[in-house]
Design a protein around this motif. Structure first.
Motif, mmCIF file in Angstrom:
data_model
loop_
_atom_site.group_PDB
_atom_site.id
_atom_site.type_symbol
_atom_site.label_atom_id
_atom_site.label_comp_id
_atom_site.label_asym_id
_atom_site.label_seq_id
_atom_site.Cartn_x
_atom_site.Cartn_y
_atom_site.Cartn_z
ATOM 1 N N GLU A 40 0.873 -1.171 0.000
ATOM 2 C CA GLU A 40 0.000 0.000 0.000
ATOM 3 C C GLU A 40 0.912 1.224 0.000
ATOM 4 O OE1 GLU A 40 -3.203 2.275 2.910
ATOM 5 O OE2 GLU A 40 -2.266 0.438 3.594
ATOM 6 N N ALA A 41 0.768 2.099 -0.990
ATOM 7 C CA ALA A 41 1.527 3.346 -1.004
ATOM 8 C C ALA A 41 0.793 4.351 -0.126
ATOM 9 C CB ALA A 41 1.659 3.875 -2.422
ATOM 10 N N MET A 42 1.549 5.012 0.729
ATOM 11 C CA MET A 42 0.970 5.963 1.665
ATOM 12 C C MET A 42 1.843 7.203 1.685
ATOM 13 S SD MET A 42 0.607 5.440 5.792
ATOM 14 C CE MET A 42 -0.328 3.945 5.569
ATOM 15 N N THR A 43 1.261 8.372 1.456
ATOM 16 C CA THR A 43 1.994 9.622 1.536
ATOM 17 C C THR A 43 1.478 10.394 2.736
ATOM 18 O OG1 THR A 43 2.302 9.697 -0.856
ATOM 19 C CG2 THR A 43 2.595 11.759 0.340
ATOM 20 N N ILE A 44 2.407 10.816 3.600
ATOM 21 C CA ILE A 44 2.019 11.553 4.805
ATOM 22 C C ILE A 44 2.835 12.838 4.909
ATOM 23 C CG2 ILE A 44 1.307 9.471 6.064
ATOM 24 C CD1 ILE A 44 3.933 9.657 7.662
ATOM 25 N N LEU A 45 2.267 13.814 5.589
ATOM 26 C CA LEU A 45 2.950 15.049 5.921
ATOM 27 C C LEU A 45 3.234 15.009 7.411
ATOM 28 C CD1 LEU A 45 3.907 17.993 5.436
ATOM 29 C CD2 LEU A 45 1.518 18.687 5.822
ATOM 30 N N VAL A 46 4.513 15.130 7.791
ATOM 31 C CA VAL A 46 4.911 15.133 9.193
ATOM 32 C C VAL A 46 5.362 16.546 9.542
ATOM 33 C CG1 VAL A 46 6.510 14.179 10.905
ATOM 34 C CG2 VAL A 46 5.638 12.720 9.056
ATOM 35 N N THR A 47 4.709 17.151 10.534
ATOM 36 C CA THR A 47 5.079 18.480 10.999
ATOM 37 C C THR A 47 5.674 18.336 12.399
ATOM 38 O OG1 THR A 47 3.295 19.452 9.701
ATOM 39 C CG2 THR A 47 4.234 20.815 11.451
ATOM 40 N N LEU A 48 6.902 18.808 12.547
ATOM 41 C CA LEU A 48 7.633 18.683 13.805
ATOM 42 C C LEU A 48 7.676 20.040 14.510
ATOM 43 C CD1 LEU A 48 10.588 16.657 12.296
ATOM 44 C CD2 LEU A 48 8.838 15.736 13.816
#
Length: 146
Positions: A40-48
């Protein structure tokens, strides 16, 4: 992973007005491992948030490819020296058995953010935390730290 900021591609779109898009290669991964079968391809945005340590040491079930969109992140994979990835730069993880030690915010006074696309093996979580006992057993695989 290699970077080639000099290569640019132009795509003509006959019959349309205005300039064509410009496509710049940010990075490539020669010989990258394939995604797990049925992934499963999954694109996420991680904000630190400022000074965030990021996720604890972990691994992914398949490869991951990311791009820092804001700020700078501390990045360390098993067997590689720790480095800082700045906004506009990409990073790569092969996934599988490789431990990802660091992905925290390098900046103490501002947010950093990255987008990452992961190819997760079916039925497995996107991220699995590595326990302290395994970290100790594999400490010889970690690059020397300065």
């Amino acid at each position: 992973m290699s970077t080639d900021h000099a290569s640019a591609h132009h795509i003509d779109n006959p019959g349309k007005s205005g300039p064509p898009p410009r496509i710049d290669t940010v990075a490539t991964v020669p010989g990258a491992p394939p995604a797990p079968e049925g992934a499963e391809a999954m694109t996420i945005l991680v904000t630190l948030p400022p000074d965030s340590p990021g996720a604890p040491p972990h691994r992914h079930s398949g490869p991951a490819y990311g791009y820092v969109v804001k700020g700078a992140i501390d990045f360390e994979l098993e067997g590689e020296p720790a480095r800082v990835v700045q906004a506009g730069e990409a990073f790569w993880e092969p996934g599988g058995d490789v431990i990802h030690y660091q992905d925290g915010n390098h900046l103490a006074g501002e947010e950093s953010a990255f987008v990452v696309t992961m190819f997760c093996a079916p039925g497995q979580p996107m991220l699995t935390v590595v326990d302290p006992e395994e970290l100790e057993a594999r400490r010889d695989r970690r690059a020397p730290r300065s």
